[in-house]
Design a protein around this motif. Structure first.
Motif, PDB file in Angstrom:
ATOM      1  N   PHE A 201      -5.387 -11.910  19.236  1.00 23.02           N
ATOM      2  CA  PHE A 201      -5.613 -11.129  20.457  1.00 23.02           C
ATOM      3  C   PHE A 201      -7.086 -11.176  20.849  1.00 23.02           C
ATOM      4  N   GLU A 202      -7.976 -11.019  19.849  1.00 30.47           N
ATOM      5  CA  GLU A 202      -9.407 -11.046  20.134  1.00 30.47           C
ATOM      6  C   GLU A 202      -9.837 -12.414  20.635  1.00 30.47           C
ATOM      7  N   ARG A 203      -9.191 -13.465  20.160  1.00 28.28           N
ATOM      8  CA  ARG A 203      -9.543 -14.827  20.572  1.00 28.28           C
ATOM      9  C   ARG A 203      -9.295 -15.047  22.066  1.00 28.28           C
ATOM     10  N   GLN A 204      -8.414 -14.265  22.647  1.00 25.86           N
ATOM     11  CA  GLN A 204      -8.161 -14.406  24.078  1.00 25.86           C
ATOM     12  C   GLN A 204      -9.429 -14.162  24.898  1.00 25.86           C
ATOM     13  N   SER A 205     -10.286 -13.260  24.427  1.00 29.03           N
ATOM     14  CA  SER A 205     -11.513 -12.962  25.175  1.00 29.03           C
ATOM     15  C   SER A 205     -12.712 -13.756  24.673  1.00 29.03           C
ATOM     16  N   SER A 206     -12.802 -14.003  23.366  1.00 21.07           N
ATOM     17  CA  SER A 206     -13.977 -14.682  22.817  1.00 21.07           C
ATOM     18  C   SER A 206     -13.822 -16.187  22.751  1.00 21.07           C
ATOM     19  N   GLY A 207     -12.574 -16.665  22.653  1.00 18.49           N
ATOM     20  CA  GLY A 207     -12.345 -18.088  22.444  1.00 18.49           C
ATOM     21  C   GLY A 207     -12.652 -18.548  21.038  1.00 18.49           C
ATOM     22  N   LYS A 208     -12.951 -17.613  20.136  1.00 17.31           N
ATOM     23  CA  LYS A 208     -13.368 -17.962  18.772  1.00 17.31           C
ATOM     24  C   LYS A 208     -12.361 -17.453  17.743  1.00 17.31           C
ATOM     25  N   GLY A 209     -12.227 -18.219  16.671  1.00 17.34           N
ATOM     26  CA  GLY A 209     -11.433 -17.769  15.538  1.00 17.34           C
ATOM     27  C   GLY A 209     -12.269 -16.932  14.594  1.00 17.34           C
ATOM     28  N   GLN A 210     -11.660 -16.541  13.470  1.00 17.49           N
ATOM     29  CA  GLN A 210     -12.408 -15.805  12.449  1.00 17.49           C
ATOM     30  C   GLN A 210     -11.634 -15.820  11.143  1.00 17.49           C
ATOM     31  N   TRP A 211     -12.328 -15.379  10.090  1.00 18.49           N
ATOM     32  CA  TRP A 211     -11.751 -15.330   8.747  1.00 18.49           C
ATOM     33  C   TRP A 211     -11.184 -13.933   8.517  1.00 18.49           C
ATOM     34  N   VAL A 212      -9.886 -13.866   8.283  1.00 11.37           N
ATOM     35  CA  VAL A 212      -9.182 -12.613   8.013  1.00 11.37           C
ATOM     36  C   VAL A 212      -8.970 -12.506   6.510  1.00 11.37           C
ATOM     37  N   GLN A 213      -9.374 -11.396   5.925  1.00  9.64           N
ATOM     38  CA  GLN A 213      -9.262 -11.230   4.472  1.00  9.64           C
ATOM     39  C   GLN A 213      -8.592  -9.903   4.131  1.00  9.64           C
ATOM     40  N   THR A 214      -7.729  -9.948   3.129  1.00  3.04           N
ATOM     41  CA  THR A 214      -7.227  -8.722   2.510  1.00  3.04           C
ATOM     42  C   THR A 214      -6.880  -9.054   1.070  1.00  3.04           C
ATOM     43  N   SER A 215      -6.497  -8.052   0.314  1.00  2.95           N
ATOM     44  CA  SER A 215      -6.173  -8.255  -1.096  1.00  2.95           C
ATOM     45  C   SER A 215      -5.128  -7.255  -1.536  1.00  2.95           C
ATOM     46  N   LEU A 216      -4.526  -7.532  -2.687  1.00  3.90           N
ATOM     47  CA  LEU A 216      -3.543  -6.611  -3.246  1.00  3.90           C
ATOM     48  C   LEU A 216      -4.182  -5.249  -3.490  1.00  3.90           C
ATOM     49  N   LEU A 217      -5.410  -5.242  -4.001  1.00  2.00           N
ATOM     50  CA  LEU A 217      -6.065  -3.971  -4.301  1.00  2.00           C
ATOM     51  C   LEU A 217      -6.348  -3.177  -3.025  1.00  2.00           C
ATOM     52  N   GLN A 218      -6.861  -3.843  -1.996  1.00  2.00           N
ATOM     53  CA  GLN A 218      -7.129  -3.144  -0.735  1.00  2.00           C
ATOM     54  C   GLN A 218      -5.853  -2.566  -0.140  1.00  2.00           C
ATOM     55  N   ALA A 219      -4.795  -3.364  -0.165  1.00  2.00           N
ATOM     56  CA  ALA A 219      -3.525  -2.898   0.395  1.00  2.00           C
ATOM     57  C   ALA A 219      -3.002  -1.692  -0.367  1.00  2.00           C
ATOM     58  N   GLN A 220      -3.095  -1.751  -1.701  1.00  2.00           N
ATOM     59  CA  GLN A 220      -2.556  -0.647  -2.492  1.00  2.00           C
ATOM     60  C   GLN A 220      -3.344   0.640  -2.288  1.00  2.00           C
ATOM     61  N   VAL A 221      -4.666   0.528  -2.226  1.00  2.00           N
ATOM     62  CA  VAL A 221      -5.484   1.724  -1.990  1.00  2.00           C
ATOM     63  C   VAL A 221      -5.181   2.314  -0.622  1.00  2.00           C
ATOM     64  N   PHE A 222      -5.066   1.459   0.401  1.00  2.00           N
ATOM     65  CA  PHE A 222      -4.760   1.963   1.740  1.00  2.00           C
ATOM     66  C   PHE A 222      -3.411   2.660   1.774  1.00  2.00           C
ATOM     67  N   MET A 223      -2.443   2.140   1.017  1.00  2.00           N
ATOM     68  CA  MET A 223      -1.103   2.713   1.023  1.00  2.00           C
ATOM     69  C   MET A 223      -1.015   4.040   0.273  1.00  2.00           C
ATOM     70  N   LEU A 224      -2.074   4.427  -0.424  1.00  2.00           N
ATOM     71  CA  LEU A 224      -2.094   5.775  -1.014  1.00  2.00           C
ATOM     72  C   LEU A 224      -2.090   6.845   0.070  1.00  2.00           C
ATOM     73  N   ASP A 225      -2.627   6.525   1.220  1.00  2.00           N
ATOM     74  CA  ASP A 225      -2.540   7.338   2.433  1.00  2.00           C
ATOM     75  C   ASP A 225      -2.903   8.805   2.183  1.00  2.00           C
ATOM     76  N   PHE A 226      -1.960   9.732   2.348  1.00  2.00           N
ATOM     77  CA  PHE A 226      -2.312  11.151   2.264  1.00  2.00           C
ATOM     78  C   PHE A 226      -2.763  11.541   0.864  1.00  2.00           C
ATOM     79  N   GLN A 227      -2.296  10.817  -0.155  1.00  4.04           N
ATOM     80  CA  GLN A 227      -2.748  11.123  -1.518  1.00  4.04           C
ATOM     81  C   GLN A 227      -4.227  10.747  -1.675  1.00  4.04           C
ATOM     82  N   ALA A 228      -4.633   9.640  -1.063  1.00  5.12           N
ATOM     83  CA  ALA A 228      -6.047   9.272  -1.087  1.00  5.12           C
ATOM     84  C   ALA A 228      -6.879  10.283  -0.309  1.00  5.12           C
ATOM     85  N   ALA A 229      -6.359  10.745   0.824  1.00  4.29           N
ATOM     86  CA  ALA A 229      -7.095  11.731   1.622  1.00  4.29           C
ATOM     87  C   ALA A 229      -7.283  13.036   0.852  1.00  4.29           C
TER      88      ALA A 229
END
Length: 411
Positions: A201-229
């Motif tokens: 979606f962002e490339r529609q305005s910039s014309g540029k690509g980018q490096w998208v990164q995630t990991s199992l650890l990041q996903a798991q921490v984010f999914m703690l959601d209200f427990q993390a809060a």
């Protein structure tokens, strides 16, 4: 070719002549190179394939068994539908050259190697984006692309433990417990797919690509959601609560005359309805149960009183009664029963497909409904190298050149 001159997704409308069609029109014309293995990466790519992208699964020649299971296995089959397959041995010069040509025409590349592998192979984002500045390159790792733990081998259960999930799963005092699905893998894959769509979606305005990164650890921490809060904002470290919800009382599993059921009472309005449905208006006046806080303090006593009643009638009777009263309640199905449920059948979550290896079978369909561009399972997982000649021909290779590459073991 995905270059910086692109300004919108309409430029992707000219799909390769051999691209699979029929899965969906939503991402039609988007070319994706799939370098992934096992689960987190294939979960990401499946989201793109199921919505109509031209996904080319790049595999090692003569690789008849994936890391994590055989091609004929139900796990592989469910992860790799709606793709084409190209076999390339990237250690051979002819194959490396073909891959680089393909990468110059790609919109998206997805990989889940350990961080150093792609650089060693010369197929990292910095290298490939030089000739394809519009490239979206997605990397999924165990713990991130850099940092003190980046080189550790990643695995779902390791991320569940490090990410805190196992400390809040299971019965109190019974020790850490993993959940019954590879949730860190699955969520990392889904977040990577979301990141790719954001970058497109962002490339529609910039014309540029980018490096998208995630990991199992990041996903798991984010999914703690209200427990993390609760930890970050309140300083409260939650523990195991078994089938009881940690904050909404009474919510949990209750025995009935013919099995078990879930009841979820959240907030005082539903609590009032629940008291009436159970013919226990006196609970509203009981000081032990008058507020959410007091119900939490006296949860065991309240649950015992509820279960003394629910054991007196079958599950279906209670679900009908509570549903009529506006109180959430539901059956506890095994997975076979899930697919026999009328609502699941109505939602077409099990979709038929004719597999190369298994014949007529069913796979789990997408959980998203679209009014104009629905997703279907248009093709089974490809045979290894099934589309190699076709894809190489699309790149301009002659039949003679393709035959020579095959003879050399490059494809």
């Amino acid at each position: 070719m995905a270059d910086a001159s692109r300004t919108d997704l309409e430029d992707h409308s000219n799909a390769p002549g051999g691209a699979l069609t029929g899965a969906s029109a939503a991402l039609r014309g988007l070319k994706v190179l799939d370098l992934t293995r096992v689960r987190s990466g294939p979960t990401c790519v499946r989201q793109l394939a199921d919505w109509g992208a031209d996904v080319i699964k790049v595999e090692t020649p003569l690789d008849t068994e994936e890391l994590g299971g055989p091609r004929a296995g139900s796990d592989f089959q469910n992860l790799h539908r709606n793709k084409r397959s190209l076999t390339l041995d990237l250690k051979k010069p002819q194959a490396k050259e073909a891959f680089l040509k393909l990468a110059r025409t790609a919109d998206v590349i997805v990989e889940n190697f350990r961080p150093a592998v792609k650089t060693r192979l010369g197929i990292d984002y910095e290298t490939l984006s030089q000739s394809n500045p519009g490239l979206i390159y997605a990397s999924i790792s165990g713990f991130g692309q850099d940092g003190p733990m980046a080189d550790r081998p990643g695995f779902d259960q390791i991320a569940q433990g490090m990410g805190g999930l196992m400390s809040i799963t299971g019965e109190p005092g019974a020790g850490p417990m993993r959940v019954g699905i590879p949730i860190a893998d699955l969520c990392a894959g889904l977040f990577a797919a979301q990141g790719i769509l954001i970058a497109l979606f962002e490339r529609q305005s910039s014309g540029k690509g980018q490096w998208v990164q995630t990991s199992l650890l990041q996903a798991q921490v984010f999914m703690l959601d209200f427990q993390a809060a609760r930890v970050l904002m309140d300083g409260h470290v939650p523990g195991q609560a078994g089938n009881n919800h940690p904050t909404c009382i009474p919510t949990g599993v209750f025995q009935t005359a013919d099995g078990h059921m879930n009841i979820a009472v959240t907030g005082n309005a539903i609590w009032d309805k629940f008291c009436d449905a159970m013919d226990r208006p006196d609970w509203r006046e009981d000081a032990r149960y008058a507020t959410q806080e007091s119900r939490l303090e006296h949860r065991d006593a309240l649950n015992a009183e509820i279960e003394a009643l629910t054991r007196g009638a079958p599950t279906g009777t209670w679900i009908a009664r509570l549903t009529e009263a506006g109180v959430p309640a539901g059956e506890i199905n095994d997975i076979a029963q899930v697919f026999e449920t009328p609502q699941v059948r109505h939602l077409d979550l099990a979709q038929p497909v004719q597999s190369h290896e298994r014949g007529a079978t069913e796979m789990v369909g997408q959980p998203i409904l679209m009014s104009r561009t629905p997703s279907t399972i248009a093709a089974p997982p490809p045979l290894a190298g099934e589309h190699s000649a076709q894809i190489l021909a699309e790149l301009g290779y002659s039949e003679t050149e393709i035959a020579a590459m095959k003879e050399a073991g490059a494809t």
